[in-house]
Each structure stands twice: as structure tokens, then as C-alpha cells.
Design a protein around this motif. Structure first.
Motif, PDB file in Angstrom:
ATOM      1  N   GLN A 107     -82.752   9.832  69.013  1.00  0.00           N
ATOM      2  CA  GLN A 107     -82.361   9.564  70.398  1.00  0.00           C
ATOM      3  C   GLN A 107     -83.304   8.577  71.081  1.00  0.00           C
ATOM      4  O   GLN A 107     -82.838   7.665  71.782  1.00  0.00           O
ATOM      5  N   PRO A 108     -84.645   8.706  70.900  1.00  0.00           N
ATOM      6  CA  PRO A 108     -85.534   7.731  71.548  1.00  0.00           C
ATOM      7  C   PRO A 108     -85.274   6.293  71.105  1.00  0.00           C
ATOM      8  O   PRO A 108     -85.344   5.364  71.917  1.00  0.00           O
ATOM      9  N   LYS A 109     -84.947   6.090  69.836  1.00  0.00           N
ATOM     10  CA  LYS A 109     -84.652   4.740  69.352  1.00  0.00           C
ATOM     11  C   LYS A 109     -83.364   4.203  69.966  1.00  0.00           C
ATOM     12  O   LYS A 109     -83.237   3.008  70.222  1.00  0.00           O
ATOM     13  N   VAL A 110     -82.403   5.085  70.205  1.00  0.00           N
ATOM     14  CA  VAL A 110     -81.163   4.673  70.863  1.00  0.00           C
ATOM     15  C   VAL A 110     -81.459   4.237  72.296  1.00  0.00           C
ATOM     16  O   VAL A 110     -81.086   3.144  72.726  1.00  0.00           O
ATOM     17  N   VAL A 111     -82.171   5.065  73.044  1.00  0.00           N
ATOM     18  CA  VAL A 111     -82.449   4.757  74.451  1.00  0.00           C
ATOM     19  C   VAL A 111     -83.385   3.555  74.574  1.00  0.00           C
ATOM     20  O   VAL A 111     -83.396   2.870  75.602  1.00  0.00           O
ATOM     21  N   ASN A 112     -84.125   3.242  73.507  1.00  0.00           N
ATOM     22  CA  ASN A 112     -84.924   2.010  73.507  1.00  0.00           C
ATOM     23  C   ASN A 112     -84.056   0.783  73.759  1.00  0.00           C
ATOM     24  O   ASN A 112     -84.545  -0.228  74.269  1.00  0.00           O
ATOM     25  N   GLY A 113     -82.781   0.852  73.412  1.00  0.00           N
ATOM     26  CA  GLY A 113     -81.883  -0.273  73.690  1.00  0.00           C
ATOM     27  C   GLY A 113     -81.859  -0.610  75.165  1.00  0.00           C
ATOM     28  O   GLY A 113     -81.818  -1.780  75.557  1.00  0.00           O
ATOM     29  N   ALA A 114     -81.910   0.411  76.016  1.00  0.00           N
ATOM     30  CA  ALA A 114     -81.962   0.199  77.467  1.00  0.00           C
ATOM     31  C   ALA A 114     -83.374  -0.179  77.901  1.00  0.00           C
ATOM     32  O   ALA A 114     -83.564  -1.128  78.670  1.00  0.00           O
ATOM     33  N   SER A 115     -84.353   0.565  77.418  1.00  0.00           N
ATOM     34  CA  SER A 115     -85.737   0.323  77.833  1.00  0.00           C
ATOM     35  C   SER A 115     -86.196  -1.076  77.450  1.00  0.00           C
ATOM     36  O   SER A 115     -86.794  -1.795  78.266  1.00  0.00           O
ATOM     37  N   PHE A 117     -84.425  -3.717  76.861  1.00  0.00           N
ATOM     38  CA  PHE A 117     -83.706  -4.715  77.660  1.00  0.00           C
ATOM     39  C   PHE A 117     -84.301  -4.829  79.054  1.00  0.00           C
ATOM     40  O   PHE A 117     -84.512  -5.939  79.567  1.00  0.00           O
ATOM     41  N   LEU A 118     -84.583  -3.700  79.699  1.00  0.00           N
ATOM     42  CA  LEU A 118     -85.117  -3.749  81.063  1.00  0.00           C
ATOM     43  C   LEU A 118     -86.481  -4.416  81.109  1.00  0.00           C
ATOM     44  O   LEU A 118     -86.781  -5.180  82.035  1.00  0.00           O
ATOM     45  N   VAL A 119     -87.319  -4.164  80.114  1.00  0.00           N
ATOM     46  CA  VAL A 119     -88.627  -4.819  80.077  1.00  0.00           C
ATOM     47  C   VAL A 119     -88.465  -6.317  79.798  1.00  0.00           C
ATOM     48  O   VAL A 119     -89.134  -7.149  80.410  1.00  0.00           O
ATOM     49  N   LEU A 122     -86.986  -7.750  83.140  1.00  0.00           N
ATOM     50  CA  LEU A 122     -87.728  -7.553  84.387  1.00  0.00           C
ATOM     51  C   LEU A 122     -89.238  -7.659  84.237  1.00  0.00           C
ATOM     52  O   LEU A 122     -89.951  -7.601  85.239  1.00  0.00           O
ATOM     53  N   GLY A 123     -89.725  -7.757  83.025  1.00  0.00           N
ATOM     54  CA  GLY A 123     -91.175  -7.788  82.829  1.00  0.00           C
ATOM     55  C   GLY A 123     -91.801  -6.453  83.211  1.00  0.00           C
ATOM     56  O   GLY A 123     -91.207  -5.391  82.977  1.00  0.00           O
ATOM     57  N   GLU A 124     -92.973  -6.509  83.808  1.00  0.00           N
ATOM     58  CA  GLU A 124     -93.717  -5.286  84.150  1.00  0.00           C
ATOM     59  C   GLU A 124     -92.927  -4.358  85.062  1.00  0.00           C
ATOM     60  O   GLU A 124     -93.044  -3.139  84.962  1.00  0.00           O
ATOM     61  N   LYS A 125     -92.128  -4.914  85.970  1.00  0.00           N
ATOM     62  CA  LYS A 125     -91.363  -4.042  86.867  1.00  0.00           C
ATOM     63  C   LYS A 125     -90.269  -3.268  86.130  1.00  0.00           C
ATOM     64  O   LYS A 125     -89.688  -2.345  86.659  1.00  0.00           O
ATOM     65  N   GLY A 126     -90.017  -3.640  84.877  1.00  0.00           N
ATOM     66  CA  GLY A 126     -89.038  -2.924  84.061  1.00  0.00           C
ATOM     67  C   GLY A 126     -89.623  -1.754  83.294  1.00  0.00           C
ATOM     68  O   GLY A 126     -88.894  -0.944  82.727  1.00  0.00           O
ATOM     69  N   ARG A 127     -90.964  -1.623  83.256  1.00  0.00           N
ATOM     70  CA  ARG A 127     -91.603  -0.508  82.534  1.00  0.00           C
ATOM     71  C   ARG A 127     -91.394   0.778  83.325  1.00  0.00           C
ATOM     72  O   ARG A 127     -91.543   0.786  84.539  1.00  0.00           O
ATOM     73  N   HIS A 128     -91.073   1.858  82.632  1.00  0.00           N
ATOM     74  CA  HIS A 128     -90.649   3.082  83.315  1.00  0.00           C
ATOM     75  C   HIS A 128     -91.006   4.315  82.494  1.00  0.00           C
ATOM     76  O   HIS A 128     -91.272   4.227  81.299  1.00  0.00           O
ATOM     77  N   SER A 129     -90.959   5.458  83.153  1.00  0.00           N
ATOM     78  CA  SER A 129     -91.008   6.735  82.424  1.00  0.00           C
ATOM     79  C   SER A 129     -89.580   7.051  81.999  1.00  0.00           C
ATOM     80  O   SER A 129     -88.626   6.457  82.511  1.00  0.00           O
TER      81      SER A 129
END
Length: 153
Positions: A107-115, A117-119, A122-129
Motif C-alpha cells: 500500500q505505501p508504494k501505491v500511495v507513493n504515486g500521489a506523494s 507527484f505532489l513533491v 510542488l517541491g518542498e510545499k508538497g512534502r506531507h505526513s
């Protein structure tokens, strides 16, 4: 065009209009400078991206489906910002739900597709919990659903 949308264009991404709610809820709620975006399901211009990870879908295809959820989240953020995506301060948290079999553990590898992309967008503002969890089933049989919390100005 906002600076964020210009970066998205460089990546070959055009934001769609935010999806309308499919039931009795709103697409987002703003409390102060925090926007809570309702779950966005995996879909693209061809329609819903359905499947079950560990059965009829593999991890890279799941990650691609998760990326479409992130695009949907940004579309909702744009709507919450009155069309000015440059008001986005940062992505705070994502919760990803992956339609998967009981023995599937990526599951974490799947959700990495979103994470990822956002990074990238968006760069640093895309980093998230974030959280990435398995679901026995998701609405309409979609492969992935992701909700998000964002800070705006």
C-alpha cells in the motif's frame, strides 16, 4: 496561470474541474487556513480506474491510479482557493486507501504515486505526513481513494 499550474503544465498535467460530490457531503471544508479535501477516487479522462491490488492490478498501475487522486486533490484545492492555486502554502497530510487483497502489503508504494507527484509538482510545499491503508473494497470498485489536508493563505 498560477506558478503551480505552470509547473503542472511542464509535467504534462492540466487540472480538471473539481469532481462533484457523489453523495451527501461537500468536496472540501475550510477551517481557518486549513482545507480538508474529501476523498478523491482514481479516475482519468477515460473514466474510473478500477481494480484490486494483489489480484487484477499491480503496484505500478496502483501508483499511477494514486497519482490521478492527487490531481483530483489539487483540483479541489484550486476550487477552495477561488481559482488561485498559488494560495497553496503546503500539503499537510494525505490518507490513502488502497483496494487490495488481504495478503497485499505494498500500500505505501501505491500511495507513493500521489506523494511523489505532489513533491515533483510542488517541491518542498508538497512534502506531507501520510497514512496508506488497505481497504477490502472502495466505492465503485476504484483502485485508490485519497483524502487530503492542505494549508492555504
Amino acid at each position: 496561470m498560477s506558478a503551480i499550474e505552470a509547473k503542472l503544465a511542464e509535467l504534462g498535467v492540466t487540472l480538471p474541474d473539481g469532481a462533484a460530490p457523489a453523495a451527501n457531503y461537500v468536496p472540501f471544508v475550510q477551517v481557518g487556513d486549513i482545507v480538508y479535501i474529501s476523498g478523491q477516487i482514481s479516475m482519468n479522462a477515460d473514466g474510473l480506474i478500477t481494480g484490486k491490488l494483489g489480484d487484477d492490478m499491480d503496484t505500478p498501475d496502483g501508483a499511477a491510479a494514486a497519482k490521478t487522486c492527487a490531481i483530483g486533490l489539487l483540483a479541489q484545492v484550486k476550487a477552495a482557493c477561488g481559482g488561485d492555486l498559488d494560495r497553496l502554502v503546503r500539503v499537510v497530510k494525505l490518507t490513502g486507501f488502497v483496494n487490495s487483497t488481504g495478503d497485499y502489503t505494498e500500500q505505501p508504494k501505491v500511495v507513493n504515486g500521489a506523494s511523489d507527484f505532489l513533491v515533483e509538482a510542488l517541491g518542498e510545499k508538497g512534502r506531507h505526513s501520510r497514512s496508506a491503508v488497505s481497504a477490502a473494497a472502495l466505492p465503485l470498485g476504484v483502485a485508490v481513494e485519497i483524502e487530503g489536508i492542505f494549508q492555504i493563505k
